[in-house]
Structure formats: C-alpha cells, structure tokens
Design a protein around this motif. Sequence first.
Motif, PDB file in Angstrom:
ATOM      1  N   GLU A  10       0.860  -1.181   0.000  1.00  0.00           N
ATOM      2  CA  GLU A  10       0.000   0.000   0.000  1.00  0.00           C
ATOM      3  C   GLU A  10       0.895   1.229   0.000  1.00  0.00           C
ATOM      4  O   GLU A  10       1.859   1.296   0.763  1.00  0.00           O
ATOM      5  N   PHE A  13       1.739   6.044   4.330  1.00  0.00           N
ATOM      6  CA  PHE A  13       2.621   6.506   5.380  1.00  0.00           C
ATOM      7  C   PHE A  13       2.991   5.341   6.322  1.00  0.00           C
ATOM      8  O   PHE A  13       2.115   4.598   6.751  1.00  0.00           O
ATOM      9  N   THR A  42      -1.928   4.033  -5.806  1.00  0.00           N
ATOM     10  CA  THR A  42      -2.158   3.576  -4.432  1.00  0.00           C
ATOM     11  C   THR A  42      -1.213   2.446  -4.040  1.00  0.00           C
ATOM     12  O   THR A  42      -1.239   1.961  -2.919  1.00  0.00           O
ATOM     13  N   VAL A  43      -0.393   2.032  -5.021  1.00  0.00           N
ATOM     14  CA  VAL A  43       0.508   0.902  -4.760  1.00  0.00           C
ATOM     15  C   VAL A  43       1.953   1.316  -4.984  1.00  0.00           C
ATOM     16  O   VAL A  43       2.277   1.953  -5.977  1.00  0.00           O
ATOM     17  N   ILE A  68      -0.040  -6.416   7.030  1.00  0.00           N
ATOM     18  CA  ILE A  68      -1.343  -6.076   6.453  1.00  0.00           C
ATOM     19  C   ILE A  68      -1.170  -5.198   5.208  1.00  0.00           C
ATOM     20  O   ILE A  68      -1.929  -5.320   4.247  1.00  0.00           O
ATOM     21  N   ASP A  69      -0.179  -4.331   5.201  1.00  0.00           N
ATOM     22  CA  ASP A  69      -0.008  -3.405   4.085  1.00  0.00           C
ATOM     23  C   ASP A  69       0.721  -4.020   2.894  1.00  0.00           C
ATOM     24  O   ASP A  69       0.915  -3.353   1.881  1.00  0.00           O
ATOM     25  N   VAL A  70       1.130  -5.257   3.030  1.00  0.00           N
ATOM     26  CA  VAL A  70       1.789  -5.918   1.906  1.00  0.00           C
ATOM     27  C   VAL A  70       0.747  -6.629   1.058  1.00  0.00           C
ATOM     28  O   VAL A  70      -0.065  -7.403   1.554  1.00  0.00           O
ATOM     29  N   ILE A  71       0.766  -6.329  -0.233  1.00  0.00           N
ATOM     30  CA  ILE A  71      -0.246  -6.886  -1.129  1.00  0.00           C
ATOM     31  C   ILE A  71       0.269  -8.147  -1.803  1.00  0.00           C
ATOM     32  O   ILE A  71      -0.437  -9.123  -1.969  1.00  0.00           O
TER      33      ILE A  71
ATOM     34  N   LYS B 125      -0.468  -6.498  15.697  1.00  0.00           N
ATOM     35  CA  LYS B 125      -0.729  -7.144  14.413  1.00  0.00           C
ATOM     36  C   LYS B 125      -0.808  -6.062  13.332  1.00  0.00           C
ATOM     37  O   LYS B 125      -0.380  -6.260  12.202  1.00  0.00           O
ATOM     38  N   HIS B 126      -1.335  -4.913  13.725  1.00  0.00           N
ATOM     39  CA  HIS B 126      -1.370  -3.760  12.841  1.00  0.00           C
ATOM     40  C   HIS B 126      -1.666  -2.545  13.701  1.00  0.00           C
ATOM     41  O   HIS B 126      -2.180  -2.694  14.811  1.00  0.00           O
ATOM     42  N   GLU B 131      -5.462  10.046  10.509  1.00  0.00           N
ATOM     43  CA  GLU B 131      -5.011  11.349  10.016  1.00  0.00           C
ATOM     44  C   GLU B 131      -6.162  12.196   9.498  1.00  0.00           C
ATOM     45  O   GLU B 131      -5.994  13.383   9.240  1.00  0.00           O
ATOM     46  N   ILE B 146      -9.242  -7.163  11.891  1.00  0.00           N
ATOM     47  CA  ILE B 146      -7.877  -7.705  11.936  1.00  0.00           C
ATOM     48  C   ILE B 146      -7.621  -8.370  13.293  1.00  0.00           C
ATOM     49  O   ILE B 146      -7.033  -9.440  13.370  1.00  0.00           O
ATOM     50  N   ARG B 179      -6.955  -5.449   0.460  1.00  0.00           N
ATOM     51  CA  ARG B 179      -6.357  -6.374  -0.511  1.00  0.00           C
ATOM     52  C   ARG B 179      -5.133  -7.086   0.049  1.00  0.00           C
ATOM     53  O   ARG B 179      -4.726  -8.111  -0.449  1.00  0.00           O
ATOM     54  N   GLY B 180      -4.544  -6.522   1.102  1.00  0.00           N
ATOM     55  CA  GLY B 180      -3.345  -7.142   1.659  1.00  0.00           C
ATOM     56  C   GLY B 180      -3.613  -8.066   2.826  1.00  0.00           C
ATOM     57  O   GLY B 180      -2.687  -8.577   3.435  1.00  0.00           O
ATOM     58  N   TYR B 181      -4.892  -8.275   3.170  1.00  0.00           N
ATOM     59  CA  TYR B 181      -5.183  -9.107   4.342  1.00  0.00           C
ATOM     60  C   TYR B 181      -6.315 -10.060   4.015  1.00  0.00           C
ATOM     61  O   TYR B 181      -7.450  -9.639   3.804  1.00  0.00           O
TER      62      TYR B 181
END
Lengths: 171, 558
Positions: A10, A13, A42-43, A68-71, B125-126, B131, B146, B179-181
């Motif tokens: 993702e 930040f 977005t990637v 989680i942020d790894v696609i 875990k996350h 923001e 999650i 998409r990443g989980y």
Amino acid sequence: MKHTISVLVENKFGVLARISGLFSARGYNIDSLAVGMTEDPTVSRMTIVSEGDDKTLEQIKKQLNKLIDVIKVVDFKEGEFVDRELILLKVAVSSKTRKEVLEAIDSCGAKIVNAGSKTISVEAAGDQNAIKSLIELLRPFGLMEVVRTGRIALEIGDKALSGQGKPEANE
Amino acid sequence: MKMTGAKILIESLKKEGVEVIFGYPGGVVLPLFDELYDVPIRFILVRHEQGAAHAADGYARATGKVGVCLATSGPGATNLVTGIATAYMDSVPMVAITGQVKTFLIGNDAFQEADITGITRPITKHNYLVEDIKDLARIVKEAFHIARTGRPGPVLIDLPVDIQQQELEFHYPEKVDMRGYNPNYEGHPGQIKRAAKAISDSKRPVIYAGGGVIISEASGELIELAKNNNIPVTLTLLGMGAFPQTDKLALGMLGMHGTAYANHAIMESDLIIAVGARFDDRVTGKVDAFAPHAKVIHIDIDPTSVSKSVDVDIPIVGDAKRILKELNANVKKPDTAAWLEQIEGWKKKFPLKYKDDDKLRPQYVIEQIWEATKGEAIICTEVGQNQMWAAQFYKYIKPRSIISSGGLGTMGYGFPAAIGAKVGKPDAIVFDVAGDGSIQMNIQELATAVSNKIPVKIAILNNCYLGMVRQWQELFYKKRYSYTCLKGSSPDFVKLAESYGAVGMRITKKADVRAALDKAIKTDNVVVMDFVIEREENVFPMVPAGQAINQMIEGGLA
Ligand SMILES: Cc1ncc(C[n+]2csc(CCOP(=O)(O)OP(=O)(O)O)c2C)c(N)n1
Ligand SMILES: [Mg+2]
C-alpha cells in the motif's frame, strides 16, 4: 544465496518503516532496497535484495506477506528477471588523466552529467556487473563520491505483478 | 447526522458489540471521555494503564471476544506497551485506543507526545494513526476485523484530539476491503489426506496442541481425534483446557516444566501432530534434538509459524477447527495399544510429585483449589514458579479455564487479567494464582477490583523470593541468591488488602488451606490469600536451558 524480492505494498505513510523494522527486528539482512510508486498510485513497489539460506528466505517471504499493508511478494527466480541500478559518481581528473577517464567512461556506455576542471560527474544504469566494472575502472583515478539507487527488478515475459490479492503460502 | 470524531469512535465500538472498555483518562482523550459519560458501554477505570491492557486481554481470553482498552497520549500510551506486547505474543484479540496530540503538533515534541504507532509497530498485528476523520469509521471496522480474524492479535488506533473534535456524517462500513489481508482458513485437501494417512500409519503418535485450538474453538474436534484414534495428547501452557486433563490420554504440559511422560513421549514418538502450537523454545528445548524419530504434521493458521524452528513434514495452513474436522473424517484408527502401554509405564514411574508432609507446599494449595472448584474456575496466573505449579497441579477440563502470559512471561499480568476475565464471565469463580513478587507489579488494581465489585480471588504463593529466578540461581549459579530475596521487604498482604477494602487472609498451615479457600470462594468481595509456603520449593521436572527435553532434572532419563 542472494535473492531479489519484489514487494507490492500500500502506498501509505509508515509502510517503509514496517518493512525495514521487520528486517532489523528479525535479523534479516538487506543488501539493497528501492521503492517507488507503480502504475497504480495507491501501490508502491519495493525491490529488496537479501541474502540468506532457504529457510531464512522462506521466513522473510512469509513475514512480509503477514504485514497487512503488503499486497504481494514475489521472489524472482534466477534468469527470469532483469535488474537495473542507477549510479551517480564523481571521479577526480587532472590534465594528465582526463583523456583516460573520458575513454573509460565511454567504454562503459556511461554518461557525463557534469564536467569540471577537477572532477567529472557520471551517470550510469545497468545490471550489477556493469555497475561493478564501471566503479572498478574509475577507482584508480580517485572516486570522490558514489551514489546508488539500489536495484530494481522486472520479471521478463508477459506476466505482470498485479496488485490483485495476495496468495497465502499454503505448503 | 453529523457527529464528532469522539462520538463516531464510540458509535463504531457499539457497532462492534463492545460491552466494556478498560482505561484511564487524560488530556487528549477528554472528548472521548465526555462521550463515555452517557453511553451504555461499561467503563472500568483502572489505576495504571498496564492494568487496562491486561484486563482487556484477560477479558478477551475468557470470552473469545475482542478486548478494548483506552489510554491518553504519551505516558498513558507507553504504559500500555507491556500489555500490548503480552497480547501480541499470545495471539489475543485486542483493540487498544490511544489519544494523540493535535495532528498539526505531531512531530513537534508536543506535551505528552509519543510516537506510539512507531513504538508498537513490532508488537501489534497492525496499527493506525488516524489522520483524517473520514477514515475513522473504516479504521475501527478494520481494526476489529484484523484483531479477531486469522491469527488474532492486538491492533492499536492512535486518535489525535482534534479529530475527536471535528464533525462528520457517520457511516459505518458494512464490510472490510483490504487487498493485503486475507487469512486462509481452508486447509489444503491434499495435505489433509497426507496427514490422515500418516496418522493411520503411525505407531507412536502424539498430539501436541496449543492455544490455537482454544482460539479456533476446536477443542471438540481435538478430543474426537484423540479419543477415536487412541492418541495421547500433550498441551502447551496456552493449550491447557483444550483436552481434559482428567482423561487417560492426557499427558499434561510438555517442555521445560512439562511432565516427564509428555517429554519422553515426544522424544520416542514417530509422529507429532502439532495443532495451533508454535514450537516455542520453552517447548522444544534443544531444537536439533527435538523428537528425533518423528514425522511432524503442523496445523496452524499462521504460515510464519510453520517450519520456523522445527522442520515440518506435512504443513497444513488454515483454521484448526475446519482442518481437524476434515482430518477426523479421513483418519483410520492406528494401533497404539503398545504405545499407550509404554506411556502408562512412564506415568507410573515419573508422576508429577511433591513431598506430601505436613508443611505448607504450593503444589498442595493448587490441588486444593482444584478440589474446591473441580475444574470449573478460571485460573489466571502470574509468572514464575506459581505459574508452573498452576499449570502442573490444576486439572483443566475445559477451554479458557487458564489465562496466563505464556509467550512474554509478564509478571503482573495475572491480577488485572483476572479482573478482565471476571468482567467477561461474571458467573465464574476467578482466581489469580500469584507470586509475592508478581502481585506487587500491579497491586494497585485492588482499588479497581474492589470499587467495581469484581470479586476475584488472589492466592499468593508467598515464598518471600523471586522464586523462579532463585531456583535458577540454586541450580545453575551456586546458590548465589543475587537480589531475589524479598524477605522482610514485602508489605503485609492482609493489611494491604484490608486497606483497599478487600478481604485479607493469611494461611500458614496445610490443614487450614481448604477452609480458607472455601471461605474465599463464598465471600462476595475481592479476597487476598497470603499462603506462606515452603520457601525453597522448586518446580520439577525441569529441562535445563539448551538441553533435549528428555534430559530432565527429577524426571528420570529415557
Ligand atoms: C515484568 C517481568 N520482570 C522480570 C521477569 C523475570 N522473572 C521471571 S519469574 C520471576 C520471579 C517471580 O517471582 P514471584 O512472583 O514471587 O513468583 P515465584 O517464582 O516466587 O512463584 C522474575 C523476576 C518477568 N518474567 N517479568
Ligand atoms: Mg515468590
């Protein structure tokens, strides 16, 4: 063995900190890391070069996937990808060495970005062998600065690393 | 309708079914506390934020629901850290909410600013820093999702005070889209078939089950696998209760302070069926020497747990319950008669034992807690010898009946966790089996328990020592008891209890143990029992660090 891993993440930040933190917390080594936005804003895509035995590499991939942020995570197989790195360097010249340095730069297909009376700044992109030979060729003249981007890699052929889903490691 | 960020957060928590929050106020969570003032969510005011995190954790382990804790920025947030790390190591579903300084002040070393998302990155875990108020409802939805799915764990939401004050229309998302989980629950059918065949072909199988079985609510399926196929079962500390300790196939705990027969069984086994356990070093001892004759089947939801320390022959990634169900439908019963006989021999030869004289010994206290509650209580533990005795001498017969910090080994965990467990399970008898050292790490929560009428029972096994460390010093450091003696320096726990409004008891004689326990259980108040035990009692058997698990002190050699 060295592995070249592409990681789609993702574009958010804190993601870089999650990845570098994972490597340092678990004692995995990073040879180089390069990151930038992909065709999809977005990637982001990271190219990580790491060294370790098969068991460690297996863990690295799984641990990356767990974030989680790894696609998506792909460990490129030898011969199935190309990699490139961009290098900028500054080499010292004198009236005596100038001609020789220019020839060396030319023979490597590198580009001069700035030429002064005491130094020449050079840009080159290539695979690891090309970068290495350029550096070795210029080193005897006096390398004043070397800046490298880290490697980026692309799979050869028609397949693409899309941002769709991430396969869980089962097995 | 437009709502403030604070209200959006509270409404989102309601949508997630949150019944109770453990927490502590402060400057940047004032808008949240103002909302809590008239919301039907129960709020338990702790006396230290670490207590809030452990209480949320204990609540989660007792109920299976997500525990929620709340603290202010800076010191409030950093006080949660040990609790978050504890929950992370033991895969506990938890959402920790922290206030943060105003968004435009972040990074300015503002008053009570701490980079809590940075600090907790490796122990959650996350985590999220909110923001923009537009993201808030989605973030809460994702955080709970999650925390409770896949391999559960703590998720932290850091919420700046200005976002709590801004206003926006409230829409709670129906579903999450990440998409990443995407945790994988279904085990690979081919792998399940291979596992079933390996079990059917085995002669000396052992089931080694951990906390994952409890999280996945797979105890029924595990019992079926064991009983239908006559396979003995050993459990990790966190797995206790997944298989009834009263069953003849039960081997008790394995590893450093496991039973001799569990450890011998592992070492002689030809097939380890690991379910929801992660081959922790306290379990395996010397990894290279672990289960040398065995093939290993490993069922786990977390791919990173597979082949991390012990190489696995048949990995099956997915949900333990679903996989065990499939497995049960496919296994043909192996002939384990000779194997069970061999194990019976070890059980006779190397039982868990202690000196049964007229001295007041800790093992006896635990046995009497068992007698008084018959396995129906929830036993929380502190860390040290007290924890190991609680694991060895109480016969857990159902899931979620032991609550203990296994992975991190956090002293001070048990009491606040007991408070959380009792809040989640108000009808259960809840004990904290404590040490005189550990109990002092979160003793201030006596005020929380008494004032909120949470009548937990604290049984201090008081040896006037940091006993587990002293035991190592006795065995491996020539009895040089460097800074582990607490004699003469602890408070009078009876008076201390009384000053908080709890009931205090001191028990010095073996003959008085049962009566005291019965009285404590009947008392509708927090009770602190100070059991003055034999000071230099040790936990045995014991595998010295770095040894194979059959190399036990007081465990007999195979
Ligand atoms: C927060 C924390 N600090 C230090 C330790 C190291 N440690 C493990 S057991 C132990 C002694 C515990 O003493 P006590 O609570 O009296 O229990 P006992 O072993 O005497 O039953 C210590 C200091 C720990 N586990 N947790
Ligand atoms: Mg003690």
